[in-house]
Write a protein that holds these residues in place. Structure first.
Motif, PDB file in Angstrom:
ATOM      1  N   LEU A   9      13.844 -35.847 -39.925  1.00  8.29           N
ATOM      2  CA  LEU A   9      12.404 -35.839 -40.153  1.00  8.29           C
ATOM      3  C   LEU A   9      11.989 -36.999 -41.052  1.00  8.29           C
ATOM      4  CD1 LEU A   9       9.661 -34.560 -39.785  1.00  8.29           C
ATOM      5  CD2 LEU A   9      10.211 -32.936 -41.618  1.00  8.29           C
ATOM      6  N   LEU A  10      12.781 -37.271 -42.082  1.00 10.60           N
ATOM      7  CA  LEU A  10      12.475 -38.390 -42.970  1.00 10.60           C
ATOM      8  C   LEU A  10      12.505 -39.705 -42.207  1.00 10.60           C
ATOM      9  CD1 LEU A  10      11.998 -39.741 -45.693  1.00 10.60           C
ATOM     10  CD2 LEU A  10      14.469 -39.619 -46.118  1.00 10.60           C
ATOM     11  N   TRP A  11      13.532 -39.898 -41.390  1.00 11.95           N
ATOM     12  CA  TRP A  11      13.634 -41.153 -40.662  1.00 11.95           C
ATOM     13  C   TRP A  11      12.495 -41.298 -39.656  1.00 11.95           C
ATOM     14  CZ3 TRP A  11      16.463 -45.197 -41.989  1.00 11.95           C
ATOM     15  CH2 TRP A  11      16.382 -46.316 -41.152  1.00 11.95           C
ATOM     16  N   TYR A  12      12.118 -40.210 -39.032  1.00  9.74           N
ATOM     17  CA  TYR A  12      10.991 -40.241 -38.104  1.00  9.74           C
ATOM     18  C   TYR A  12       9.723 -40.706 -38.813  1.00  9.74           C
ATOM     19  CZ  TYR A  12       7.058 -38.370 -35.412  1.00  9.74           C
ATOM     20  OH  TYR A  12       5.852 -38.221 -34.759  1.00  9.74           O
ATOM     21  N   LYS A  13       9.503 -40.183 -40.019  1.00 11.30           N
ATOM     22  CA  LYS A  13       8.312 -40.582 -40.775  1.00 11.30           C
ATOM     23  C   LYS A  13       8.389 -42.056 -41.168  1.00 11.30           C
ATOM     24  CE  LYS A  13       7.179 -35.982 -42.567  1.00 11.30           C
ATOM     25  NZ  LYS A  13       7.010 -35.134 -43.773  1.00 11.30           N
ATOM     26  N   ASP A 145      19.573 -38.211 -35.618  1.00 10.94           N
ATOM     27  CA  ASP A 145      19.493 -37.402 -34.410  1.00 10.94           C
ATOM     28  C   ASP A 145      18.064 -36.969 -34.120  1.00 10.94           C
ATOM     29  OD1 ASP A 145      22.240 -37.486 -33.966  1.00 10.94           O
ATOM     30  OD2 ASP A 145      22.619 -35.721 -35.204  1.00 10.94           O
ATOM     31  N   GLY A 146      17.676 -37.108 -32.856  1.00 12.97           N
ATOM     32  CA  GLY A 146      16.390 -36.592 -32.414  1.00 12.97           C
ATOM     33  C   GLY A 146      15.218 -37.538 -32.568  1.00 12.97           C
ATOM     34  N   VAL A 147      15.405 -38.628 -33.306  1.00 14.39           N
ATOM     35  CA  VAL A 147      14.269 -39.510 -33.580  1.00 14.39           C
ATOM     36  C   VAL A 147      13.813 -40.234 -32.318  1.00 14.39           C
ATOM     37  CG1 VAL A 147      13.506 -41.555 -34.840  1.00 14.39           C
ATOM     38  CG2 VAL A 147      14.815 -39.784 -36.010  1.00 14.39           C
ATOM     39  N   ARG A 148      14.766 -40.655 -31.487  1.00 11.92           N
ATOM     40  CA  ARG A 148      14.355 -41.318 -30.245  1.00 11.92           C
ATOM     41  C   ARG A 148      13.490 -40.385 -29.400  1.00 11.92           C
ATOM     42  NH1 ARG A 148      17.913 -43.244 -24.931  1.00 11.92           N
ATOM     43  NH2 ARG A 148      16.165 -44.296 -23.900  1.00 11.92           N
ATOM     44  N   GLU A 149      13.957 -39.155 -29.233  1.00 11.11           N
ATOM     45  CA  GLU A 149      13.222 -38.196 -28.429  1.00 11.11           C
ATOM     46  C   GLU A 149      11.856 -37.877 -29.038  1.00 11.11           C
ATOM     47  OE1 GLU A 149      16.305 -37.953 -29.433  1.00 11.11           O
ATOM     48  OE2 GLU A 149      17.583 -37.707 -27.662  1.00 11.11           O
ATOM     49  N   ALA A 150      11.817 -37.819 -30.367  1.00  8.24           N
ATOM     50  CA  ALA A 150      10.558 -37.514 -31.049  1.00  8.24           C
ATOM     51  C   ALA A 150       9.534 -38.626 -30.835  1.00  8.24           C
ATOM     52  CB  ALA A 150      10.808 -37.313 -32.544  1.00  8.24           C
ATOM     53  N   LEU A 151       9.970 -39.871 -30.931  1.00 11.16           N
ATOM     54  CA  LEU A 151       9.064 -40.995 -30.721  1.00 11.16           C
ATOM     55  C   LEU A 151       8.579 -41.049 -29.278  1.00 11.16           C
ATOM     56  CD1 LEU A 151      10.943 -43.734 -32.790  1.00 11.16           C
ATOM     57  CD2 LEU A 151       8.789 -42.608 -33.402  1.00 11.16           C
ATOM     58  N   TYR A 152       9.461 -40.748 -28.367  1.00  8.84           N
ATOM     59  CA  TYR A 152       9.095 -40.707 -26.946  1.00  8.84           C
ATOM     60  C   TYR A 152       8.049 -39.619 -26.700  1.00  8.84           C
ATOM     61  CZ  TYR A 152       9.787 -40.101 -21.864  1.00  8.84           C
ATOM     62  OH  TYR A 152       9.603 -39.986 -20.502  1.00  8.84           O
ATOM     63  N   PHE A 153       8.285 -38.464 -27.272  1.00  7.71           N
ATOM     64  CA  PHE A 153       7.352 -37.355 -27.097  1.00  7.71           C
ATOM     65  C   PHE A 153       5.991 -37.698 -27.696  1.00  7.71           C
ATOM     66  CE2 PHE A 153       5.324 -33.323 -27.887  1.00  7.71           C
ATOM     67  CZ  PHE A 153       5.695 -32.552 -26.789  1.00  7.71           C
ATOM     68  N   LYS A 154       5.992 -38.271 -28.872  1.00  8.78           N
ATOM     69  CA  LYS A 154       4.739 -38.651 -29.532  1.00  8.78           C
ATOM     70  C   LYS A 154       3.946 -39.624 -28.665  1.00  8.78           C
ATOM     71  CE  LYS A 154       3.112 -41.049 -33.741  1.00  8.78           C
ATOM     72  NZ  LYS A 154       2.311 -39.985 -34.360  1.00  8.78           N
ATOM     73  N   ARG A 155       4.654 -40.543 -28.017  1.00 15.87           N
ATOM     74  CA  ARG A 155       4.006 -41.575 -27.205  1.00 15.87           C
ATOM     75  C   ARG A 155       3.410 -41.007 -25.920  1.00 15.87           C
ATOM     76  NH1 ARG A 155       6.606 -44.941 -23.523  1.00 15.87           N
ATOM     77  NH2 ARG A 155       8.652 -44.418 -24.384  1.00 15.87           N
TER      78      ARG A 155
END
Length: 260
Positions: A9-13, A145-155
């Protein structure tokens, strides 16, 4: 430059708040600078689908622009999809569930009739932009983990109009499934069973709301970190009731409205 963090979550932010600096780090990678230079040098020579198929670097970058780089080795299938009219209901692409193939076919079909297709700078820019977006998301995903998928979903979340679009896209479906605490075995259910369950827990209209999308993504990232962490090494995991099957550790799935 390889960076890391213990918190998805931190890296995503950070990936969102420091996107410009992260993008510069990504673009400075030798493989990226080399491939982009090769693409710009060779793209003007691509006059047909045959030309494209013969240039592995350019083809891989084109496929990456549509998140299909892992399929680049399926040459017969790729050629068929690129040469058939995507408007023809009998075309192979219209028999595939994965929506990324349809986007690829629609974007590149003009190459079949126009040898100057890539003389049009907008067509070149579309591929480069898609490539950089996809590879940048992969770059961020290497750090947590999960950051790629999170950015894709956000987009892409804001473009979703029907639940079927989520179910057809493996990445969107993965984010939704994990955010709801559903185990991997959920994917083995009949399509109608999956749909009925998701309809009770997801309001597709809420995906138009950036705040609700962020809430879903944060839930996904928290669960992703939990699922990939040894429960004995983190006391906070004792707050969660583990699921003992399907290699999923997280909150027991419950019927809730995720977006309340």
């Amino acid at each position: 430059m390889q960076l890391s963090t213990d918190s998805s979550l931190l890296w995503y932010k950070l990936a969102n708040s420091l996107k410009d600096s992260h993008m510069k780090m990504f673009e400075a990678q030798p493989t990226v600078t080399r491939d982009v230079a090769t693409f710009k040098e060779k793209i003007g020579d691509i006059k047909s689908v045959d030309d494209l198929m013969k240039n592995r670097t350019v083809l891989t970058m084109v496929m990456s622009a549509f998140q299909l780089e892992s399929e680049v080795g399926k040459t017969a299938m790729v050629r068929k999809i690129l040469t058939e009219d995507p408007a023809d209901k009998d075309s192979l692409v219209n028999k595939l569930v994965e929506p990324r193939w349809a986007k690829l076919a629609s974007a590149l079909y003009g190459l079949n009739s126009d040898p100057d297709f890539f003389q049009n700078q907008s067509n070149v820019d579309t591929i480069l932009a898609g490539y950089k977006t996809n590879e940048f998301e992969k770059f961020e995903g290497e750090n947590a983990d999960g950051v790629r998928e999170a950015l894709y979903f956000k987009r892409l979340a804001g473009d979703v109009d029907q639940l079927s679009q989520i179910m057809a896209d493996p990445t969107l479906m993965h984010v939704v499934r994990v955010s709801l605490g559903l185990p991997e075995s959920f994917q083995t259910l009949e399509y109608s069973q999956q749909r009925d369950r998701l309809e009770k827990q997801i309001n597709v209209e809420d995906l138009k709301d950036p705040e609700k999308v962020e809430k879903l993504i944060q839930r996904f990232l928290v669960y992703t970190e939990i699922n990939n962490t040894d429960p004995t090494s983190n006391p906070i995991l004792s707050l969660f009731q583990p699921i003992s099957s399907d290699k999923f550790v997280g909150p027991q799935p419950i019927q809730i409205d995720l977006f309340v």
